[in-house]
Scaffold this motif. Structure first.
Motif, PDB file in Angstrom:
ATOM      1  N   ALA A 233      -3.389  -4.542  15.620  1.00  0.00           N
ATOM      2  CA  ALA A 233      -4.155  -4.322  14.398  1.00  0.00           C
ATOM      3  C   ALA A 233      -5.274  -3.326  14.661  1.00  0.00           C
ATOM      4  CB  ALA A 233      -4.721  -5.639  13.890  1.00  0.00           C
ATOM      5  N   THR A 234      -5.946  -3.463  15.796  1.00  0.00           N
ATOM      6  CA  THR A 234      -7.054  -2.547  16.100  1.00  0.00           C
ATOM      7  C   THR A 234      -6.539  -1.129  16.283  1.00  0.00           C
ATOM      8  OG1 THR A 234      -7.933  -4.388  17.336  1.00  0.00           O
ATOM      9  CG2 THR A 234      -9.086  -2.315  17.579  1.00  0.00           C
ATOM     10  N   LYS A 235      -5.444  -1.012  17.052  1.00  0.00           N
ATOM     11  CA  LYS A 235      -4.904   0.333  17.310  1.00  0.00           C
ATOM     12  C   LYS A 235      -4.463   1.005  16.015  1.00  0.00           C
ATOM     13  CE  LYS A 235      -3.069   0.007  21.980  1.00  0.00           C
ATOM     14  NZ  LYS A 235      -1.835  -0.308  22.677  1.00  0.00           N
ATOM     15  N   LEU A 236      -3.801   0.213  15.135  1.00  0.00           N
ATOM     16  CA  LEU A 236      -3.315   0.797  13.874  1.00  0.00           C
ATOM     17  C   LEU A 236      -4.473   1.227  12.999  1.00  0.00           C
ATOM     18  CD1 LEU A 236      -0.372  -1.607  13.193  1.00  0.00           C
ATOM     19  CD2 LEU A 236      -0.186   0.867  13.242  1.00  0.00           C
ATOM     20  N   THR A 237      -5.520   0.387  12.935  1.00  0.00           N
ATOM     21  CA  THR A 237      -6.670   0.710  12.096  1.00  0.00           C
ATOM     22  C   THR A 237      -7.341   1.976  12.603  1.00  0.00           C
ATOM     23  OG1 THR A 237      -6.976  -1.639  11.850  1.00  0.00           O
ATOM     24  CG2 THR A 237      -8.769  -0.264  11.094  1.00  0.00           C
TER      25      THR A 237
ATOM     26  N   CYS B  59       2.639  -4.832   9.561  1.00  0.00           N
ATOM     27  CA  CYS B  59       3.888  -4.302   8.974  1.00  0.00           C
ATOM     28  C   CYS B  59       3.568  -3.173   8.002  1.00  0.00           C
ATOM     29  CB  CYS B  59       4.627  -5.385   8.197  1.00  0.00           C
ATOM     30  SG  CYS B  59       5.287  -6.670   9.234  1.00  0.00           S
ATOM     31  N   SER B  60       2.610  -3.412   7.119  1.00  0.00           N
ATOM     32  CA  SER B  60       2.355  -2.403   6.085  1.00  0.00           C
ATOM     33  C   SER B  60       1.799  -1.116   6.704  1.00  0.00           C
ATOM     34  CB  SER B  60       1.456  -2.974   4.988  1.00  0.00           C
ATOM     35  OG  SER B  60       0.144  -2.573   5.153  1.00  0.00           O
ATOM     36  N   GLU B  61       0.994  -1.226   7.753  1.00  0.00           N
ATOM     37  CA  GLU B  61       0.479  -0.013   8.402  1.00  0.00           C
ATOM     38  C   GLU B  61       1.622   0.767   9.058  1.00  0.00           C
ATOM     39  OE1 GLU B  61      -2.784   1.370   8.568  1.00  0.00           O
ATOM     40  OE2 GLU B  61      -2.898  -0.018   6.886  1.00  0.00           O
ATOM     41  N   ILE B  62       2.546   0.056   9.700  1.00  0.00           N
ATOM     42  CA  ILE B  62       3.677   0.731  10.365  1.00  0.00           C
ATOM     43  C   ILE B  62       4.541   1.455   9.324  1.00  0.00           C
ATOM     44  CG2 ILE B  62       5.858   0.321  11.617  1.00  0.00           C
ATOM     45  CD1 ILE B  62       4.412  -1.856  13.205  1.00  0.00           C
ATOM     46  N   ILE B  63       4.807   0.780   8.213  1.00  0.00           N
ATOM     47  CA  ILE B  63       5.657   1.389   7.181  1.00  0.00           C
ATOM     48  C   ILE B  63       4.940   2.579   6.539  1.00  0.00           C
ATOM     49  CG2 ILE B  63       6.822   0.963   4.963  1.00  0.00           C
ATOM     50  CD1 ILE B  63       8.148  -0.336   7.456  1.00  0.00           C
ATOM     51  N   LYS B  64       3.661   2.423   6.265  1.00  0.00           N
ATOM     52  CA  LYS B  64       2.894   3.543   5.668  1.00  0.00           C
ATOM     53  C   LYS B  64       2.893   4.747   6.598  1.00  0.00           C
ATOM     54  CE  LYS B  64      -0.685   0.966   3.643  1.00  0.00           C
ATOM     55  NZ  LYS B  64      -2.102   0.752   3.812  1.00  0.00           N
ATOM     56  N   ARG B  65       2.730   4.481   7.886  1.00  0.00           N
ATOM     57  CA  ARG B  65       2.724   5.557   8.893  1.00  0.00           C
ATOM     58  C   ARG B  65       4.043   6.336   8.868  1.00  0.00           C
ATOM     59  NH1 ARG B  65      -1.487   4.742  12.549  1.00  0.00           N
ATOM     60  NH2 ARG B  65      -2.495   4.023  10.689  1.00  0.00           N
ATOM     61  N   HIS B  66       5.135   5.649   8.473  1.00  0.00           N
ATOM     62  CA  HIS B  66       6.449   6.295   8.383  1.00  0.00           C
ATOM     63  C   HIS B  66       6.651   6.993   7.042  1.00  0.00           C
ATOM     64  CE1 HIS B  66       7.762   3.886  11.887  1.00  0.00           C
ATOM     65  NE2 HIS B  66       8.756   4.739  11.982  1.00  0.00           N
ATOM     66  N   GLY B  67       5.688   6.874   6.140  1.00  0.00           N
ATOM     67  CA  GLY B  67       5.856   7.473   4.809  1.00  0.00           C
ATOM     68  C   GLY B  67       6.653   6.580   3.872  1.00  0.00           C
ATOM     69  N   GLY B  68       6.761   5.304   4.199  1.00  0.00           N
ATOM     70  CA  GLY B  68       7.499   4.376   3.336  1.00  0.00           C
ATOM     71  C   GLY B  68       6.570   3.480   2.548  1.00  0.00           C
ATOM     72  N   THR B  69       7.164   2.544   1.811  1.00  0.00           N
ATOM     73  CA  THR B  69       6.347   1.569   1.069  1.00  0.00           C
ATOM     74  C   THR B  69       6.843   0.161   1.402  1.00  0.00           C
ATOM     75  OG1 THR B  69       7.836   1.889  -0.793  1.00  0.00           O
ATOM     76  CG2 THR B  69       5.697   2.954  -0.955  1.00  0.00           C
ATOM     77  N   ILE B  70       5.957  -0.804   1.197  1.00  0.00           N
ATOM     78  CA  ILE B  70       6.313  -2.194   1.502  1.00  0.00           C
ATOM     79  C   ILE B  70       5.891  -3.048   0.315  1.00  0.00           C
ATOM     80  CG2 ILE B  70       4.131  -2.701   2.687  1.00  0.00           C
ATOM     81  CD1 ILE B  70       5.842  -4.300   4.750  1.00  0.00           C
ATOM     82  N   GLY B  71       6.625  -4.115   0.050  1.00  0.00           N
ATOM     83  CA  GLY B  71       6.254  -4.950  -1.082  1.00  0.00           C
ATOM     84  C   GLY B  71       6.921  -6.309  -0.997  1.00  0.00           C
ATOM     85  N   VAL B  72       6.643  -7.113  -2.002  1.00  0.00           N
ATOM     86  CA  VAL B  72       7.198  -8.468  -2.014  1.00  0.00           C
ATOM     87  C   VAL B  72       7.492  -8.888  -3.447  1.00  0.00           C
ATOM     88  CG1 VAL B  72       4.848  -9.420  -2.007  1.00  0.00           C
ATOM     89  CG2 VAL B  72       6.738 -10.882  -1.355  1.00  0.00           C
ATOM     90  N   GLU B  73       8.582  -9.618  -3.597  1.00  0.00           N
ATOM     91  CA  GLU B  73       8.845 -10.267  -4.874  1.00  0.00           C
ATOM     92  C   GLU B  73       8.996 -11.743  -4.553  1.00  0.00           C
ATOM     93  OE1 GLU B  73      12.264  -7.977  -5.763  1.00  0.00           O
ATOM     94  OE2 GLU B  73      10.881  -6.285  -5.957  1.00  0.00           O
TER      95      GLU B  73
ATOM     96  N   PHE C  27      10.733 -10.012   0.942  1.00  0.00           N
ATOM     97  CA  PHE C  27       9.863  -8.944   1.430  1.00  0.00           C
ATOM     98  C   PHE C  27      10.736  -7.727   1.666  1.00  0.00           C
ATOM     99  CE2 PHE C  27       7.270 -12.585   2.191  1.00  0.00           C
ATOM    100  CZ  PHE C  27       5.972 -12.123   2.070  1.00  0.00           C
ATOM    101  N   TRP C  28      10.314  -6.570   1.156  1.00  0.00           N
ATOM    102  CA  TRP C  28      11.146  -5.373   1.314  1.00  0.00           C
ATOM    103  C   TRP C  28      10.294  -4.210   1.794  1.00  0.00           C
ATOM    104  CZ3 TRP C  28       9.162  -1.444  -1.478  1.00  0.00           C
ATOM    105  CH2 TRP C  28       8.413  -1.777  -2.611  1.00  0.00           C
ATOM    106  N   PHE C  29      10.967  -3.219   2.386  1.00  0.00           N
ATOM    107  CA  PHE C  29      10.268  -1.975   2.694  1.00  0.00           C
ATOM    108  C   PHE C  29      11.243  -0.809   2.610  1.00  0.00           C
ATOM    109  CE2 PHE C  29      11.570  -3.726   6.814  1.00  0.00           C
ATOM    110  CZ  PHE C  29      12.152  -2.641   7.446  1.00  0.00           C
ATOM    111  N   THR C  30      10.700   0.350   2.316  1.00  0.00           N
ATOM    112  CA  THR C  30      11.545   1.540   2.249  1.00  0.00           C
ATOM    113  C   THR C  30      11.105   2.507   3.349  1.00  0.00           C
ATOM    114  OG1 THR C  30      10.065   2.719   0.759  1.00  0.00           O
ATOM    115  CG2 THR C  30      11.764   1.364  -0.272  1.00  0.00           C
ATOM    116  N   LEU C  31      12.041   3.362   3.748  1.00  0.00           N
ATOM    117  CA  LEU C  31      11.748   4.395   4.750  1.00  0.00           C
ATOM    118  C   LEU C  31      12.467   5.664   4.352  1.00  0.00           C
ATOM    119  CD1 LEU C  31      12.383   2.411   8.051  1.00  0.00           C
ATOM    120  CD2 LEU C  31      10.173   3.219   7.244  1.00  0.00           C
ATOM    121  N   PRO C  32      11.860   6.818   4.560  1.00  0.00           N
ATOM    122  CA  PRO C  32      12.600   8.043   4.318  1.00  0.00           C
ATOM    123  C   PRO C  32      13.751   8.129   5.322  1.00  0.00           C
ATOM    124  CG  PRO C  32      10.266   8.488   4.790  1.00  0.00           C
ATOM    125  CD  PRO C  32      10.501   7.048   5.064  1.00  0.00           C
ATOM    126  N   ILE C  33      14.940   8.526   4.850  1.00  0.00           N
ATOM    127  CA  ILE C  33      16.095   8.591   5.750  1.00  0.00           C
ATOM    128  C   ILE C  33      15.936   9.731   6.762  1.00  0.00           C
ATOM    129  CG2 ILE C  33      18.566   9.210   5.757  1.00  0.00           C
ATOM    130  CD1 ILE C  33      18.893   7.339   3.361  1.00  0.00           C
TER     131      ILE C  33
END
Ligand code: ADP
Length: 289
Positions: free
Chosen positions: A129-133, A257-271, A280-286
Motif C-alpha cells: 500500500a505504501t509503495k503504491l501510494t 487492487c484498485s491501484e494496480i488496475i488503475k496503474r494498468h489503465g483499467g477500471t475496477i468495480g463491484v456489483e 467484483f470486476w476489473f478491465t484491462l486494455p488488451i
C-alpha cells in the motif's frame, strides 16, 4: 473561549505571531468542525502595533485524516498481535517438547506456519500500500493468455479444497500486463470471496474480451454488501462492519487492487445484491497484439 485566549488577543498583547491555533467549533444543530487560526500584528513605521491580521482555515479534513491514521495504526497493531501471540504460544510449546517429541509436534509446526503466514501477508499489504501510494511500483509487462493466468492463480484456495473455483471465458484472450500483479489482484478477490462469503462454496471467475478491453470478474453467492457501502470499498483503510462477524483485515486489499488496475489503465468495480452475492470486476486494455 475567553477573550484574552483568542489568537488575535494573544498576538496583540505579546506582539508575536500565532501559528496554527486549532479550535473545535460545535454548532447548535450541526456537525463539529475544526478551524486553524493564524494571527500576526501589523506595526507602523515606529514598530507600534496598530492592528492585527488573522486567517481562519477549515482543517476538519486534516483532523479526520490524522484520526483515520491513528485508528489504522490501532487496527494494524491488533491484527498483527493476534497471529504473533499464537505463534509465540506454539513456539513455547515446541520449545518445551524439543528433547521429548510428542504427537502434537506436527500440528504445532503447522500452526506456527499458519500464524507466520498471516503476519507476512499483513506486512506485505502494508508495504504494498505504501509503495503504491508513493508511486514506487513499476509494471513489468508481458503478453500472456488470460486462461493461463486464471488456471495458475489462487493455489492455496484450490489446495485447501474448501471452495471450488469455476472458471469460464474466452480461452483465446491474451493481454499485455504485469502478470504477477494481476495475479495478486485475482488472488485478493478470490480470497475475499472465501473470507467474506464462506458459505458460498463455489467461486466463479469469468474472463472475456470486448473490443480492445479485457474484462475479468469474480463472483460469489455470499451475503453481498449493502448498496450505500459500495462506493467506499476501494478506499484505503475502508472496512465494512459485518454486523457481529469479526473478520481480520486491514482494509487495504481492495485499495491495492484498485491501484494496480488503475496503474494498468483499467477500471475496477463491484456489483452486489445484499443477501445474494457480489461480483467484483476489473478491465484491462488488451494492448497491441
Ligand atoms: P481487508 O483487507 O480488510 O479484507 P478489503 O479492502 O479487501 O479489506 O475489503 C474491504 C471490505 O469489503 C471488507 O471489510 C469486506 O467487508 C468487504 N468485502 C470485500 N469482498 C467482499 C465479498 N466478496 N463479499 C462481501 N464483502 C466483501
Amino acid at each position: 473561549m475567553p477573550d484574552d485566549e483568542h489568537p488575535m488577543a494573544i498576538t496583540l498583547s505579546t506582539g508575536k505571531p500565532v501559528y496554527d491555533y486549532e479550535i473545535a467549533i460545535q454548532p447548535d444543530n450541526g456537525e463539529r468542525f475544526y478551524i486553524s487560526v493564524n494571527a500576526a500584528p501589523i506595526r507602523d513605521e515606529e514598530g507600534v502595533i496598530i492592528a492585527g491580521i488573522g486567517t481562519f482555515m477549515d482543517v476538519t479534513n486534516r483532523r479526520k485524516a490524522i484520526q483515520q491514521k491513528d485508528e489504522f495504526i490501532s487496527v494494524a497493531s491488533h491484527e498483527l498481535r493476534t497471529p504473533i501471540t499464537s505463534l509465540k504460544a506454539s513456539l513455547q510449546l515446541l520449545d518445551r517438547m524439543k528433547d521429548n517429541p510428542t504427537k502434537a509436534m506436527p500440528h504445532l509446526i503447522e500452526q506456527s506456519n499458519k500464524s507466520l503466514n498471516k503476519v507476512s501477508v499483513l506486512v506485505a499489504d502494508l508495504l504494498n500500500a505504501t509503495k503504491l501510494t508513493e508511486g514506487q511500483i513499476s509494471l513489468n509487462k508481458s503478453r500472456f493468455f488470460a486462461k493461463d493466468l486464471i488456471s495458475e492463480c489462487c493455489h492455496h484456495i484450490r489446495f485447501e479444497g474448501k471452495y471450488e473455483i469455476i472458471a469460464s471465458g474466452d480461452d483465446l484472450l491474451t493481454i499485455e500486463a504485469d502478470k504477477d500483479k494481476i495475479d495478486q489482484v485475482l488472488d485478493n478477490l478470490v480470497n475475499n470471496a472465501a473470507k467474506y462469503a464462506p458459505a458460498s462454496k463455489q467461486i466463479f471467475i469469468n474472463y472475456t474480451g470486448e473490443g480492445d478491453i479485457a474484462k475479468f470478474s469474480v463472483t460469489d453467492h455470499g451475503p453481498g454488501i449493502p448498496a450505500h457501502k459500495l462506493p467506499h470499498l476501494f478506499d484505503r483503510y475502508y472496512r465494512v462492519d459485518s454486523g457481529g462477524h469479526q473478520y481480520s483485515g486491514l482494509g487495504l486489499g481492495l485499495y491495492i487492487c484498485s491501484e494496480i488496475i488503475k496503474r494498468h489503465g483499467g477500471t475496477i468495480g463491484v456489483e452486489s445484491n445484499h443477501g445474494k452475492g457480489s461480483t467484483f470486476w476489473f478491465t484491462l486494455p488488451i494492448g497491441q497484439p
